[in-house]
Design a protein around this motif. Structure first.
Motif, mmCIF file in Angstrom:
data_model
loop_
_atom_site.group_PDB
_atom_site.id
_atom_site.type_symbol
_atom_site.label_atom_id
_atom_site.label_comp_id
_atom_site.label_asym_id
_atom_site.label_seq_id
_atom_site.Cartn_x
_atom_site.Cartn_y
_atom_site.Cartn_z
ATOM 1 N N ARG A 1 -23.855 57.873 70.319
ATOM 2 C CA ARG A 1 -23.777 57.301 69.053
ATOM 3 C C ARG A 1 -24.935 57.221 68.140
ATOM 4 O O ARG A 1 -24.928 57.397 67.003
ATOM 5 N N TRP A 2 -26.084 56.558 69.219
ATOM 6 C CA TRP A 2 -27.195 56.347 68.520
ATOM 7 C C TRP A 2 -27.966 57.649 67.998
ATOM 8 O O TRP A 2 -28.624 57.845 66.806
ATOM 9 N N MET A 3 -27.960 58.706 68.874
ATOM 10 C CA MET A 3 -28.521 59.896 68.174
ATOM 11 C C MET A 3 -27.984 60.692 67.092
ATOM 12 O O MET A 3 -28.590 61.069 66.309
ATOM 13 N N ARG A 4 -26.454 60.525 66.987
ATOM 14 C CA ARG A 4 -25.822 61.027 65.610
ATOM 15 C C ARG A 4 -26.362 60.043 64.781
ATOM 16 O O ARG A 4 -26.808 60.692 63.704
ATOM 17 N N ALA A 5 -26.533 58.784 64.808
ATOM 18 C CA ALA A 5 -27.149 57.889 63.467
ATOM 19 C C ALA A 5 -28.469 58.338 63.223
ATOM 20 O O ALA A 5 -28.761 58.360 62.195
ATOM 21 N N HIS A 6 -29.094 58.481 64.173
ATOM 22 C CA HIS A 6 -30.761 58.804 64.079
ATOM 23 C C HIS A 6 -30.711 59.950 63.357
ATOM 24 O O HIS A 6 -31.650 59.923 62.419
ATOM 25 N N ASN A 7 -29.920 61.003 63.481
ATOM 26 C CA ASN A 7 -30.084 62.223 62.958
ATOM 27 C C ASN A 7 -29.540 62.307 61.569
ATOM 28 O O ASN A 7 -29.804 63.355 60.839
ATOM 29 N N GLU A 8 -28.754 61.453 61.156
ATOM 30 C CA GLU A 8 -28.001 61.551 60.016
ATOM 31 C C GLU A 8 -29.055 61.731 58.625
ATOM 32 O O GLU A 8 -29.806 60.783 58.651
ATOM 33 N N GLY A 9 -29.017 62.714 58.056
ATOM 34 C CA GLY A 9 -29.650 63.048 56.853
ATOM 35 C C GLY A 9 -31.219 63.207 57.084
ATOM 36 O O GLY A 9 -31.898 63.614 56.135
ATOM 37 N N ARG A 10 -31.454 63.498 58.434
ATOM 38 C CA ARG A 10 -33.026 64.178 58.714
ATOM 39 C C ARG A 10 -32.945 65.468 58.690
ATOM 40 O O ARG A 10 -32.152 66.110 58.968
#
Length: 400
Positions: A106-115
């Motif tokens: 979950r954290w990895m997906r949230a971190h990658n969003e928009g990057r």
């Protein structure tokens, strides 16, 4: 001696771990002495976030099926599928059910969003498609490699058709029969069809290598890199199945060594992509040989960490984890004449220790090796201290 030990102790965070090392390693391996404990996985997650944010690490590689891990990587990098699908289909050993693994994804997906792609974090499984009960069919890896090459090179260069691969593979349950783990006669790994598949896998990998400039240009480096994973996995699985059919006394030693060799090859591929945090059992990441006692006696073989360290040198670092108690598994307060017992006397609930400095502080003081009453926990071997770069100590492990 107590003062010397305290001087080697630091708070657990990324800065403390990096402070033990001469530089930023390409592979920073964090071991654990037992599997499936959310408290240890939560600590791993916390450190990974810090390594990403403070040290520029971009990949986490865990002891899970390398092909299943592609499902998680696709989700965290591009949002393919859903969180539920990623944790259900992206982990082997039933580890998708662990809350800390779900939180990591979950954290990895949230971190990658928009990057942008260059700043996204990646996920990798580095274990082979193997379980204690046996090995997977080579079908997925072989057919995926053949399919990739079929779309990228002229058909006449291919050593076989998809239909001929399918015929040689036969039914998958021939490969996955659990009885073959203890009965070589039940394995198909040395059949004529398996022998032909080994030759074809070698030819397909050779074609992939020979066409590298064209394929990277035509398909992109990520797809080519994934095809290389398929090739490593196909050849590794066929080699493993061949060893499962072996009747010699060295059979289990070969199987254990082949598994760690597959792990090592996958870790070297991860390292080529950039700095990564690696998480697995201490025994797979240590620089010493791994040992285990099985039904036919003691076995020893070079661990994945030993193989990788021999090639990467200072670009590989290993930080083991040691535990005080796991009371819900019957592991109580350690004896004071063990490494765990010495560390248990410290006031910290968890800490990072300079392992070589601790070994020097002990000054040759003979320490006993802790004996675990539970098969799922492997205590630290005090003889391994001086070859590690650091040690994380967790005093009391709560029930997950």
């Amino acid at each position: 001696m107590a003062t010397d030990i305290k001087d080697a102790v630091r708070t657990v965070d990324a800065a403390a771990v990096m402070g033990l090392l001469p530089g930023r390693p390409r592979l920073l391996a964090l071991g654990e002495p037992t599997h499936g404990e959310d408290a240890l996985l939560g600590l791993r997650n916390e450190l990974f976030r810090q390594f990403v944010e403070q040290e520029g690490y971009r990949t986490i590689a865990i002891e899970s099926d390398c092909l299943m891990g592609l499902v998680v990587d696709d989700y965290v990098t591009s949002g393919t599928g859903s969180l539920d699908e990623a944790v259900e289909r992206g982990f082997s050993h039933a580890w998708g059910s662990l809350a800390a693994n779900r939180e990591l994804v979950r954290w990895m997906r949230a971190h990658n969003e928009g990057r942008p792609a260059s700043e996204r974090v990646r996920f990798a499984g580095f274990d082979g498609p193997l379980e204690i009960s046996g090995a997977a069919s080579p079908r997925q890896a072989l057919t995926a490699l053949h399919g990739y090459l079929s779309t990228g090179v002229d058909a006449e260069l291919l050593p076989c058709t998809a239909e001929s691969l399918d015929r040689l593979l036969g039914a998958d349950d021939r490969w996955t029969d659990p009885a073959a783990m203890t009965d070589p006669a039940r394995s198909v790994g040395q059949s004529a069809e398996a022998g032909r598949l080994r030759l074809l896998a070698d030819e397909l990998v050779a074609l992939l290598d020979a066409q590298t400039p064209h394929l990277i240009t035509a398909t992109g480096r990520d797809d080519w890199d994934r095809a290389r994973l398929y090739g490593r996995t196909a050849t590794g699985l066929l080699r493993y199945h061949y060893a499962m059919a072996d009747t010699s006394p060295a059979r289990m030693t070969r199987l254990c060594a082949l598994r760690d060799m597959m792990m090592a090859h996958n870790l070297l591929a991860v390292a080529a992509r950039g700095p990564a945090l690696v998480h697995a059992h201490n025994s797979h990441l240590q620089r010493e040989k791994s040992t285990v006692r099985m039904w036919q006696g003691p076995l020893e073989w070079w661990s994945a960490g030993a193989l990788v360290s021999a090639q990467l040198g200072a670009e590989y670092a290993f930080v083991a984890t040691a535990l005080g108690t796991i009371r819900h598994q019957g592991v109580d307060t350690p004896a004071p004449d063990t490494v765990e017992g010495l560390l248990y006397a410290l006031p910290e609930d968890r800490c990072v220790i300079d392992a070589p400095r601790l070994a020097a502080a002990l000054g040759g003081t003979p320490l006993g090796r802790r004996v675990s009453p539970w098969f799922g926990y492997a205590p630290l071997d005090p003889a391994h201290l001086e070859n590690g770069d650091g040690l994380v100590f967790v005093k009391d492990l709560p029930r997950s």
